[in-house]
Write an enzyme that holds these catalytic residues in place. Structure first.
Site, PDB file in Angstrom:
ATOM      1  N   THR A  83      55.330 110.177  79.393  1.00 49.59           N
ATOM      2  CA  THR A  83      54.952 111.180  78.388  1.00 49.59           C
ATOM      3  C   THR A  83      54.821 112.585  78.992  1.00 49.59           C
ATOM      4  N   GLY A 122      48.015 107.477  82.992  1.00 48.53           N
ATOM      5  CA  GLY A 122      46.770 107.004  83.597  1.00 48.53           C
ATOM      6  C   GLY A 122      46.969 106.781  85.089  1.00 48.53           C
ATOM      7  N   GLU A 369      51.133 103.393  74.332  1.00 48.45           N
ATOM      8  CA  GLU A 369      52.237 102.431  74.213  1.00 48.45           C
ATOM      9  C   GLU A 369      52.958 102.558  72.873  1.00 48.45           C
TER      10      GLU A 369
HETATM   11  C1  LIG Z   1      33.275  98.531  76.154  1.00 52.37           C
HETATM   12  C2  LIG Z   1      34.313  98.605  77.202  1.00 52.37           C
HETATM   13  C3  LIG Z   1      35.611  97.897  76.804  1.00 52.37           C
HETATM   14  C4  LIG Z   1      36.682  98.140  77.838  1.00 52.37           C
HETATM   15  C5  LIG Z   1      37.954  97.632  77.300  1.00 52.37           C
HETATM   16  C6  LIG Z   1      39.051  98.194  78.099  1.00 52.37           C
HETATM   17  C7  LIG Z   1      40.251  98.179  77.231  1.00 52.37           C
HETATM   18  C8  LIG Z   1      41.415  98.425  78.068  1.00 52.37           C
HETATM   19  C9  LIG Z   1      42.534  97.669  77.469  1.00 52.37           C
HETATM   20  C10 LIG Z   1      43.664  97.733  78.405  1.00 52.37           C
HETATM   21  C11 LIG Z   1      44.839  97.185  77.732  1.00 52.37           C
HETATM   22  C12 LIG Z   1      46.016  97.561  77.985  1.00 52.37           C
HETATM   23  C13 LIG Z   1      46.308  98.586  79.000  1.00 52.37           C
HETATM   24  C14 LIG Z   1      47.320  99.472  78.466  1.00 52.37           C
HETATM   25  C15 LIG Z   1      47.371 100.705  79.237  1.00 52.37           C
HETATM   26  C16 LIG Z   1      47.969 101.717  78.354  1.00 52.37           C
HETATM   27  C17 LIG Z   1      48.558 102.812  79.133  1.00 52.37           C
HETATM   28  C18 LIG Z   1      49.471 103.566  78.276  1.00 52.37           C
HETATM   29  C19 LIG Z   1      50.705 103.773  78.662  1.00 52.37           C
HETATM   30  C20 LIG Z   1      51.667 104.497  77.800  1.00 52.37           C
HETATM   31  O1  LIG Z   1      51.359 104.942  76.728  1.00 52.37           O
HETATM   32  S1  LIG Z   1      53.235 104.650  78.428  1.00 52.37           S
HETATM   33  C21 LIG Z   1      54.124 105.604  77.281  1.00 52.37           C
HETATM   34  C22 LIG Z   1      54.411 104.833  76.040  1.00 52.37           C
HETATM   35  N1  LIG Z   1      55.288 105.596  75.219  1.00 52.37           N
HETATM   36  C23 LIG Z   1      55.784 105.129  74.115  1.00 52.37           C
HETATM   37  O2  LIG Z   1      55.480 104.037  73.707  1.00 52.37           O
HETATM   38  C24 LIG Z   1      56.770 106.005  73.411  1.00 52.37           C
HETATM   39  C25 LIG Z   1      57.132 105.494  72.060  1.00 52.37           C
HETATM   40  N2  LIG Z   1      58.529 105.751  71.790  1.00 52.37           N
HETATM   41  C26 LIG Z   1      59.498 104.789  72.014  1.00 52.37           C
HETATM   42  O3  LIG Z   1      59.212 103.692  72.441  1.00 52.37           O
HETATM   43  C27 LIG Z   1      60.921 105.088  71.713  1.00 52.37           C
HETATM   44  O4  LIG Z   1      61.381 106.262  72.091  1.00 52.37           O
HETATM   45  C28 LIG Z   1      61.271 104.815  70.244  1.00 52.37           C
HETATM   46  C29 LIG Z   1      60.988 103.336  70.014  1.00 52.37           C
HETATM   47  C30 LIG Z   1      60.447 105.635  69.283  1.00 52.37           C
HETATM   48  C31 LIG Z   1      62.790 105.009  70.069  1.00 52.37           C
HETATM   49  O5  LIG Z   1      63.138 106.053  69.311  1.00 52.37           O
HETATM   50  P1  LIG Z   1      64.708 106.439  69.142  1.00 52.37           P
HETATM   51  O6  LIG Z   1      64.815 107.894  69.287  1.00 52.37           O
HETATM   52  O7  LIG Z   1      65.270 105.783  67.950  1.00 52.37           O
HETATM   53  O8  LIG Z   1      65.254 105.742  70.408  1.00 52.37           O
HETATM   54  P2  LIG Z   1      66.540 105.534  71.196  1.00 52.37           P
HETATM   55  O9  LIG Z   1      66.154 105.714  72.591  1.00 52.37           O
HETATM   56  O10 LIG Z   1      67.655 106.356  70.673  1.00 52.37           O
HETATM   57  O11 LIG Z   1      66.865 103.973  70.938  1.00 52.37           O
HETATM   58  C32 LIG Z   1      67.203 103.506  69.716  1.00 52.37           C
HETATM   59  C33 LIG Z   1      67.605 102.048  69.766  1.00 52.37           C
HETATM   60  O12 LIG Z   1      66.878 101.356  70.780  1.00 52.37           O
HETATM   61  C34 LIG Z   1      66.032 100.390  70.181  1.00 52.37           C
HETATM   62  N3  LIG Z   1      64.809 100.331  70.949  1.00 52.37           N
HETATM   63  C35 LIG Z   1      63.866 101.268  71.025  1.00 52.37           C
HETATM   64  N4  LIG Z   1      62.881 100.852  71.838  1.00 52.37           N
HETATM   65  C36 LIG Z   1      63.240  99.647  72.295  1.00 52.37           C
HETATM   66  C37 LIG Z   1      62.631  98.706  73.157  1.00 52.37           C
HETATM   67  N5  LIG Z   1      61.423  98.930  73.708  1.00 52.37           N
HETATM   68  N6  LIG Z   1      63.249  97.563  73.418  1.00 52.37           N
HETATM   69  C38 LIG Z   1      64.447  97.283  72.851  1.00 52.37           C
HETATM   70  N7  LIG Z   1      65.081  98.146  72.006  1.00 52.37           N
HETATM   71  C39 LIG Z   1      64.471  99.298  71.738  1.00 52.37           C
HETATM   72  C40 LIG Z   1      65.845 100.881  68.773  1.00 52.37           C
HETATM   73  O13 LIG Z   1      65.439  99.859  67.925  1.00 52.37           O
HETATM   74  C41 LIG Z   1      67.225 101.414  68.468  1.00 52.37           C
HETATM   75  O14 LIG Z   1      68.057 100.302  68.258  1.00 52.37           O
HETATM   76  P3  LIG Z   1      69.299 100.435  67.258  1.00 52.37           P
HETATM   77  O15 LIG Z   1      70.174 101.491  67.817  1.00 52.37           O
HETATM   78  O16 LIG Z   1      68.733 100.790  65.908  1.00 52.37           O
HETATM   79  O17 LIG Z   1      69.892  99.074  67.268  1.00 52.37           O
HETATM   80  C1  LIG Z   2      44.485 106.879  76.463  1.00 50.21           C
HETATM   81  C2  LIG Z   2      45.948 107.156  76.611  1.00 50.21           C
HETATM   82  C3  LIG Z   2      46.611 106.691  77.739  1.00 50.21           C
HETATM   83  C4  LIG Z   2      47.956 106.982  77.916  1.00 50.21           C
HETATM   84  N1  LIG Z   2      48.584 106.563  79.051  1.00 50.21           N
HETATM   85  C5  LIG Z   2      49.877 106.909  79.281  1.00 50.21           C
HETATM   86  C6  LIG Z   2      50.536 106.537  80.486  1.00 50.21           C
HETATM   87  O1  LIG Z   2      49.973 105.872  81.350  1.00 50.21           O
HETATM   88  N2  LIG Z   2      51.812 106.938  80.676  1.00 50.21           N
HETATM   89  C7  LIG Z   2      52.484 107.665  79.745  1.00 50.21           C
HETATM   90  O2  LIG Z   2      53.639 107.998  79.988  1.00 50.21           O
HETATM   91  N3  LIG Z   2      51.892 108.016  78.578  1.00 50.21           N
HETATM   92  C8  LIG Z   2      50.614 107.659  78.330  1.00 50.21           C
HETATM   93  N4  LIG Z   2      50.001 108.017  77.144  1.00 50.21           N
HETATM   94  C9  LIG Z   2      50.751 108.779  76.163  1.00 50.21           C
HETATM   95  C10 LIG Z   2      51.110 107.976  74.943  1.00 50.21           C
HETATM   96  O3  LIG Z   2      52.080 107.025  75.217  1.00 50.21           O
HETATM   97  C11 LIG Z   2      51.558 108.913  73.833  1.00 50.21           C
HETATM   98  O4  LIG Z   2      50.455 109.715  73.475  1.00 50.21           O
HETATM   99  C12 LIG Z   2      52.069 108.144  72.640  1.00 50.21           C
HETATM  100  O5  LIG Z   2      53.313 107.558  72.936  1.00 50.21           O
HETATM  101  C13 LIG Z   2      52.185 109.007  71.373  1.00 50.21           C
HETATM  102  O6  LIG Z   2      52.994 110.096  71.585  1.00 50.21           O
HETATM  103  P1  LIG Z   2      52.517 111.586  71.216  1.00 50.21           P
HETATM  104  O7  LIG Z   2      51.221 111.825  71.887  1.00 50.21           O
HETATM  105  O8  LIG Z   2      53.667 112.436  71.565  1.00 50.21           O
HETATM  106  O9  LIG Z   2      52.298 111.569  69.684  1.00 50.21           O
HETATM  107  P2  LIG Z   2      53.159 112.346  68.596  1.00 50.21           P
HETATM  108  O10 LIG Z   2      54.509 111.712  68.540  1.00 50.21           O
HETATM  109  O11 LIG Z   2      53.109 113.798  68.828  1.00 50.21           O
HETATM  110  O12 LIG Z   2      52.363 111.964  67.296  1.00 50.21           O
HETATM  111  C14 LIG Z   2      51.669 112.902  66.463  1.00 50.21           C
HETATM  112  C15 LIG Z   2      51.805 112.478  64.997  1.00 50.21           C
HETATM  113  O13 LIG Z   2      53.163 112.589  64.602  1.00 50.21           O
HETATM  114  C16 LIG Z   2      53.593 111.398  63.969  1.00 50.21           C
HETATM  115  N5  LIG Z   2      55.014 111.179  64.275  1.00 50.21           N
HETATM  116  C17 LIG Z   2      55.658 111.373  65.431  1.00 50.21           C
HETATM  117  N6  LIG Z   2      56.954 111.066  65.333  1.00 50.21           N
HETATM  118  C18 LIG Z   2      57.151 110.655  64.074  1.00 50.21           C
HETATM  119  C19 LIG Z   2      58.290 110.186  63.349  1.00 50.21           C
HETATM  120  N7  LIG Z   2      59.492 110.061  63.919  1.00 50.21           N
HETATM  121  N8  LIG Z   2      58.133 109.852  62.068  1.00 50.21           N
HETATM  122  C20 LIG Z   2      56.932 109.942  61.473  1.00 50.21           C
HETATM  123  N9  LIG Z   2      55.813 110.364  62.102  1.00 50.21           N
HETATM  124  C21 LIG Z   2      55.921 110.725  63.392  1.00 50.21           C
HETATM  125  C22 LIG Z   2      52.724 110.294  64.566  1.00 50.21           C
HETATM  126  O14 LIG Z   2      52.611 109.201  63.671  1.00 50.21           O
HETATM  127  C23 LIG Z   2      51.395 111.020  64.743  1.00 50.21           C
HETATM  128  O15 LIG Z   2      50.682 110.940  63.539  1.00 50.21           O
HETATM  129  C24 LIG Z   2      48.652 107.716  76.942  1.00 50.21           C
HETATM  130  C25 LIG Z   2      47.990 108.163  75.792  1.00 50.21           C
HETATM  131  C26 LIG Z   2      46.651 107.881  75.632  1.00 50.21           C
HETATM  132  C27 LIG Z   2      45.950 108.375  74.395  1.00 50.21           C
END
Ligand SMILES: CCCCCCCCCC/C=C\CCCCC/C=C/C(=O)SCCNC(=O)CCNC(=O)[C@H](O)C(C)(C)COP(=O)(O)OP(=O)(O)OC[C@H]1O[C@@H](n2cnc3c(N)ncnc32)[C@H](O)[C@@H]1OP(=O)(O)O
Ligand SMILES: Cc1cc2nc3c(=O)[nH]c(=O)nc-3n(C[C@H](O)[C@H](O)[C@H](O)COP(=O)(O)OP(=O)(O)OC[C@H]3O[C@@H](n4cnc5c(N)ncnc54)[C@H](O)[C@@H]3O)c2cc1C
Length: 609
Positions: A83, A122, A369
């Site tokens: 991100t 993170g 995620e």
């Molecule tokens: C009281 C105390 C309690 C304590 C509790 C503690 C709790 C802790 C709990 C811990 C638990 C878990 C730990 C987790 C840690 C979290 C850390 C966070 C990390 C992150 O956030 S990492 C960053 C994550 N980012 C995202 O998820 C981004 C989201 N966006 C996307 O995934 C993609 O870009 C998309 C899916 C939105 C794709 O958009 P698009 O533009 O269409 O994509 P393209 O790249 O063009 O691809 C399109 C085609 O690809 C297919 N596709 C997309 N994704 C996937 C995939 N993952 N696998 C397979 N195929 C995929 C998509 O469907 C399209 O297919 P098509 O062409 O239509 O056939």
């Molecule tokens: C606690 C925490 C830990 C994280 N850890 C990591 C990490 O370890 N590594 C890492 O790489 N990232 C990490 N992230 C980032 C995280 O993966 C992103 O914040 C997440 O994927 C959402 O993306 P964004 O922040 O760009 O949201 P945005 O996409 O800007 O979302 C803002 C709003 O726009 C809307 N929106 C966006 N796109 C569309 C669309 N196409 N259609 C309709 N609505 C839309 C959403 O629904 C939302 O309401 C973490 C985030 C948090 C909060």
């Protein structure tokens, strides 16, 4: 604790956990359990759940041999830096560049704009020595899109950032403690060079001459690490929901309000149907998410084995299921934790109820995620594709197999006649299938009215999300039913689980009645029968509710809640907690002489008292 103290204490715990894992030693499952009881977000999560899997999934054999032993012994600490400040959901829109320089055989990593700074990862801010960085690969002036690279960030001797790297923590997040134990970070590259062999090259390669060689496997495998984490988040949703429900259920049995007759004791609030109607569906959800989580783990293992054998056929379904269920279960759990706080009345708002901290630490699961709406839109795309292929001879499989019975499901009428019919698994399932299919087909029909499909998709986003949620709810209900059909030891246990399964399903019907009625999946009379049955199920669950949360086997220490204590000794302990507050260290508060006394004295003088 201050932020600095909290962060340092989490480092201490993480390193101690790692020591225990090695010394005892603990198996992988036991180590996961230890993480669960450590109970705080920390750098180990990203190292083990994302950095190591990214190398395993996207690295070549040589890269794995080089980096995994170091990572496995924690001689390097890694994070997952995807991100950016300006782009999170839109992964293909990332701006960081990795330009190949054939003269030096290196990639030059650069952050061309402020919005291209990595932001959120993170473990990045203060701890990680290395990261998997996602950046646009450029060779010979051509942009090949986003790829992963292993990058050393900090000096291994003194932990200072390497020249060309600016790095730090992004600041305080929601809540007091919660996610602030984690150093979510920012990172900028100023023409920072890494050797060519640090591009993760299992999926595509850059040769010594700078030639880009795409692989013949789907490029979406680059997203594999996210699929794996999304799958684990579903089981975590069950754990968090169960925790909140355990607190609210035990406290609802302790708390009494109204209903006293002739000076007798008041009614336990758990006996109010309104309390049951809010609480028991959440109890049922905790169980439902656990079973769907088990199934999703199986699905993920299955797709992983297939991918290893170059069978990519089930990848789209695995992506849709992990994305959709991650979204649905985390949204329901965040809402559920907040509902549990309200179910505990005023005391739920006290920190010592354990619920505010749980909410604050859990709620980002709706965003990390993948934002929950963005993920449901992925499910919707998958559903629209499946609907468009109906009649093409390609039978839908797996979780969309029901769409293969479209002809029947589009015209069937529910045969529910009496309330007990709602305890028939086939009838319940067909109701959910009809609703999900009809919502998907309705979206597909509306889409077909647009000349430009993408424009139609944008116009119908809200409906598409609802159709995706309906499909995900069907999956959860169907996996609960499958679980009941399998081996469950003990007739009594099975009966209890059956009750919870139907509470889960019937409550969804009640909550989404508009969907079920507007798609003619049921009639309003059948909806009333469902409500009637729901009330009866609540009555059956009531005597076992506390046992059903005790079964989660959470210790008082883990729950961290005065309201959720196993012994129910709530009121004396609330007093004990209150007396521990620093404000109660002195009888007269600090500030009395400065502010309160002068104020009172002034009034006393003017009133001539
Ligand atoms: C009281 C105390 C309690 C304590 C509790 C503690 C709790 C802790 C709990 C811990 C638990 C878990 C730990 C987790 C840690 C979290 C850390 C966070 C990390 C992150 O956030 S990492 C960053 C994550 N980012 C995202 O998820 C981004 C989201 N966006 C996307 O995934 C993609 O870009 C998309 C899916 C939105 C794709 O958009 P698009 O533009 O269409 O994509 P393209 O790249 O063009 O691809 C399109 C085609 O690809 C297919 N596709 C997309 N994704 C996937 C995939 N993952 N696998 C397979 N195929 C995929 C998509 O469907 C399209 O297919 P098509 O062409 O239509 O056939
Ligand atoms: C606690 C925490 C830990 C994280 N850890 C990591 C990490 O370890 N590594 C890492 O790489 N990232 C990490 N992230 C980032 C995280 O993966 C992103 O914040 C997440 O994927 C959402 O993306 P964004 O922040 O760009 O949201 P945005 O996409 O800007 O979302 C803002 C709003 O726009 C809307 N929106 C966006 N796109 C569309 C669309 N196409 N259609 C309709 N609505 C839309 C959403 O629904 C939302 O309401 C973490 C985030 C948090 C909060």
């Amino acid at each position: 604790m201050t932020r600095k103290e909290l962060f340092k204490n989490t480092l201490r715990k993480s390193v101690h956990a790692w020591k225990l894992i090695n010394e005892l030693p603990l198996s992988d499952d036991e180590s996961l359990m230890l993480r669960h009881f450590m109970d705080q977000p920390g750098f180990l999560d990203l190292h083990w759940r994302m950095f190591v899997p990214a190398i395993k999934g996207q690295g070549t054999e040589e890269q794995k041999q080089k980096w995994l032993p170091l990572a496995n012994k924690m001689q390097i600490i890694g994070c997952y830096a995807q991100t950016e400040l300006g782009h999170g959901s839109n992964v293909q829109g990332l701006e960081t560049t990795a330009t190949f320089d054939p003269q030096t055989d290196q990639f030059i990593l650069h952050s061309p704009t402020q919005t291209s700074s990595k932001w959120w990862p993170g473990g990045l801010g203060k701890v990680s020595t290395h990261a998997v960085i996602y950046a646009r690969l450029i060779t010979d002036g051509k942009d090949h899109g986003v790829h992963g690279f292993i990058v050393q960030l900090r000096n291994m001797d003194d932990h200072s950032p390497l020249p060309g790297i600016t790095i730090g923590d992004i600041g305080v997040k929601f809540g007091n403690g919660a996610y602030n134990s984690m150093d979510n970070g920012f990172l900028m590259f100023d023409k920072f060079c890494i050797p060519r062999d640090q591009m993760l090259m299992r999926l595509s390669k850059v040769t010594r001459e700078g030639k880009y060689v795409p692989s013949d496997v789907p490029r979406q495998l680059m997203y594999g690490t996210m699929v794996s984490v999304r799958q684990t988040i579903v089981s975590n949703a069950s754990i968090a929901m169960a925790r909140a429900v355990c607190i609210a259920t035990r406290y609802s049995a302790v708390r009494r309000q109204f209903g006293s007759q002739n000076g007798g004791i008041e009614t336990q609030v758990i006996d109010y149907k309104t309390q049951q109607n809010r609480l028991f569906p959440l109890l049922a959800s905790a169980y439902a998410f656990r079973f769907v989580g088990e199934w999703l783990k199986w699905l993920y293992t299955d797709v992983t084995q297939r991918l290893e054998a170059s069978d990519f056929a089930t990848l789209p379904e695995a992506h849709a299921c992990t994305a959709g269920l991650k979204s649905m279960t985390t949204s329901a759990t965040s809402d559920g934790i907040e509902e549990c706080r309200k179910l505990c009345g005023g005391h739920g708002y006290l920190w010592c109820s354990g619920l505010p901290e749980l909410f604050a630490v859990y709620v980002p699961a709706c965003t990390y995620e993948g934002d929950n709406v963005v993920l449901q839109l992925q499910v919707a795309r998958f559903l629209m594709k499946t609907v468009s292929q109906l009649g093409s001879g390609k039978a839908p499989a797996g979780t969309t197999a029901y769409m293969g019975r479209a002809k029947h499901l589009l015209q069937c009428r529910s045969s529910i006649r009496k309330a007990e019919d709602w305890l028939n698994p086939a009838m319940v399932l067909e109701t959910f299938e009809a609703r999900a299919l009809r919502m998907a087909v309705s979206c597909a029909n509306n889409l077909s009215k647009f000349e430009n499909q993408e424009q139609g998709f944008s116009e119908l986003l809200a409906d598409l999300v609802e159709a995706a949620i309906a499909h995900c709810q069907l999956i959860v209900v169907s996996k609960f039913i499958v679980k009941l059909e399998g081996e469950i030891k003990g007739k009594g246990v099975k009966n209890q689980l059956k009750n919870l399964c139907y509470i889960y399903a019937l409550h969804l019907i009640h909550k989404h009645l508009g969907d079920f009625l507007s798609t003619n999946s049921i009639t309003s009379e059948q909806a009333s029968l469902a409500n009637h049955q729901l009330r009866s199920l609540y009555t059956q669950v009531r005597p076992n509710a506390v046992a059903l949360v005790d079964a989660f086997d959470y210790t008082d220490h883990y729950l961290g809640s005065v309201l959720g204590r196993y012994d129910g000794n709530v009121y004396p302990k609330l007093f004990e907690e209150a007396l521990k507050d620093p404000l109660n260290d002195t009888v007269v508060p600090d500030g009395y002489h400065e502010y309160i006394r002068p104020l009172i004295k002034q009034h006393l003088r003017s009133a001539r008292l």
